[in-house]
Scaffold this motif. Structure first.
Motif, mmCIF file in Angstrom:
data_model
loop_
_atom_site.group_PDB
_atom_site.id
_atom_site.type_symbol
_atom_site.label_atom_id
_atom_site.label_comp_id
_atom_site.label_asym_id
_atom_site.label_seq_id
_atom_site.Cartn_x
_atom_site.Cartn_y
_atom_site.Cartn_z
ATOM 1 N N VAL A 161 6.644 -2.126 1.771
ATOM 2 C CA VAL A 161 5.317 -1.535 1.993
ATOM 3 C C VAL A 161 5.127 -0.232 1.221
ATOM 4 O O VAL A 161 4.027 0.048 0.728
ATOM 5 N N SER A 162 6.177 0.578 1.103
ATOM 6 C CA SER A 162 6.050 1.919 0.507
ATOM 7 C C SER A 162 5.437 1.926 -0.894
ATOM 8 O O SER A 162 4.614 2.804 -1.191
ATOM 9 N N PRO A 163 5.780 0.985 -1.814
ATOM 10 C CA PRO A 163 5.154 1.044 -3.142
ATOM 11 C C PRO A 163 3.644 0.840 -3.097
ATOM 12 O O PRO A 163 2.921 1.429 -3.898
ATOM 13 N N PHE A 164 3.160 0.022 -2.160
ATOM 14 C CA PHE A 164 1.715 -0.188 -2.044
ATOM 15 C C PHE A 164 1.016 1.089 -1.574
ATOM 16 O O PHE A 164 -0.100 1.388 -2.017
ATOM 17 N N VAL A 165 1.677 1.844 -0.686
ATOM 18 C CA VAL A 165 1.113 3.118 -0.230
ATOM 19 C C VAL A 165 1.020 4.088 -1.398
ATOM 20 O O VAL A 165 -0.011 4.752 -1.601
ATOM 21 N N LEU A 166 2.071 4.163 -2.203
ATOM 22 C CA LEU A 166 2.095 5.084 -3.339
ATOM 23 C C LEU A 166 1.131 4.653 -4.441
ATOM 24 O O LEU A 166 0.468 5.487 -5.062
ATOM 25 N N ILE A 167 1.043 3.352 -4.690
ATOM 26 C CA ILE A 167 0.137 2.851 -5.735
ATOM 27 C C ILE A 167 -1.319 3.081 -5.349
ATOM 28 O O ILE A 167 -2.137 3.523 -6.164
ATOM 29 N N SER A 168 -1.665 2.786 -4.094
ATOM 30 C CA SER A 168 -3.058 2.895 -3.649
ATOM 31 C C SER A 168 -3.556 4.334 -3.631
ATOM 32 O O SER A 168 -4.761 4.576 -3.716
ATOM 33 N N SER A 169 -2.646 5.302 -3.534
ATOM 34 C CA SER A 169 -3.059 6.704 -3.446
ATOM 35 C C SER A 169 -2.994 7.440 -4.777
ATOM 36 O O SER A 169 -3.396 8.602 -4.858
ATOM 37 N N ASP A 170 -2.491 6.793 -5.826
ATOM 38 C CA ASP A 170 -2.340 7.444 -7.135
ATOM 39 C C ASP A 170 -3.558 7.133 -7.998
ATOM 40 O O ASP A 170 -3.759 5.991 -8.418
#
Length: 312
Positions: A281-290
């Motif tokens: 899940v963590s990469p999706f959180v980082l991708i969506s906020s960048d």
């Protein structure tokens, strides 16, 4: 038949979870490597995101390998060596995931700290401090998990074995050595999780203070944009909060497995799936906020649309 069907479903879930997680983490890793290469002075968080994505790729790959009975069979690797290497890599990657997430929260706290705070003194050399911290964490994790190499064995008919996967177990060790490694691991985890909670409290205070200032500015008809610092702080806060929740669930299942001290396939399967949720899940959180990634995606979509129009 039911057992075969259950194993097939579990294997498919492993591959589905690992496939999504590896794809997302690889995309995140490639983007940040490209960013670090192109930008003369990359953000310290770019380095940490690279490390986190790489570690999660290793974690998901090792979990996938451990869960498969046929892994490395075509290479002729003995099961004993396979278990030692994979479990050691899996444990190191999980430990480094904790320490990197903790360091990411600390870096964000330093970044948003006001000039009057003593933490602001670290801002000017933050990249250098992050590099040193990553080197120390790698050394710590590689050493603190070295007992896995010695005490990991493939499943056998022997007694006093503690199952850690479907095909691998841990043998009993000297009580003094066990106390040393358990104490070191416990102190390490408590320290990192404790630091995450402290940083989360600071970030919550920062966001509340920022919200009050925003409300005041709106009252005098000034509408400020969502600042990058506020957006990054929210992202790290979501990431840390999610990690702490999943870590507590993971510890609960681990404690249950330790009490059983025997091979329970359902418990081990569920534990593995839960342990990989954060890495997925963590990469999706980082991708969506960048916003940089969002801008690149918009450009790619625009180029594809332009190309389609030219073809027509």
């Amino acid at each position: 038949m039911n057992k075969i069907s259950s194993n097939a479903i579990t294997k498919n879930v492993y591959f589905f979870q690992a496939g999504i997680g590896i794809l997302a983490n690889t995309s995140l890793l490639v983007f940040h490597i490209f960013t670090i290469h192109q930008i003369r002075r990359p953000r310290p968080t770019d380095m940490l995101t690279c490390q986190l994505a790489f570690v999660h790729i290793v974690m998901l790959l090792t979990t996938l390998d451990i869960s498969s009975a046929d892994t490395f069979k075509f290479l002729g690797f003995p099961n004993e060596l396979k278990c030692k290497v994979l479990l050691y890599m899996s444990r190191v990657s999980r430990s480094f995931s904790i320490s990197t997430t903790c360091l990411l929260s600390i870096v964000q706290v330093i970044t948003i700290s006001p000039s009057s705070c003593f933490l602001s003194g670290f801002k000017h050399k933050l990249t250098k401090h992050v590099t040193i911290a990553l080197f120390c964490f790698w050394s710590l994790n590689l050493c603190s998990n070295s007992n896995r190499i010695i005490h990991t064995v493939a499943h056998s008919n022997g007694t006093n074995l503690f199952s850690v996967s479907k095909y691998c177990s841990l043998t009993s060790m000297n009580s003094t050595i066990m106390v040393i490694f358990v104490t070191l691991s416990l102190f390490q985890n408590v320290f990192f999780v404790g630091m995450m909670l402290l940083c989360s409290m600071y970030m919550v205070i920062f966001l509340c203070s920022h919200q009050r200032k925003s409300e005041y500015l709106r009252s005098i008809s000034i509408f400020p944009r969502n600042s990058p610092a506020k957006r990054a702080t929210r992202t790290v806060l979501v990431l840390v909060s999610f990690f702490v929740i999943m870590y507590c669930v993971d510890i609960t299942i681990s404690s249950f497995s330790a009490v059983l001290r025997k091979h329970e396939p359902m418990v081990l399967d569920f534990h593995t799936l839960v342990g990989n949720i954060y890495a997925t899940v963590s990469p999706f959180v980082l991708i969506s906020s960048d916003k940089r990634i969002a801008d690149i995606l918009r450009k790619v979509i625009h180029m594809c649309q332009t190309f389609q129009e030219l073809i027509k």
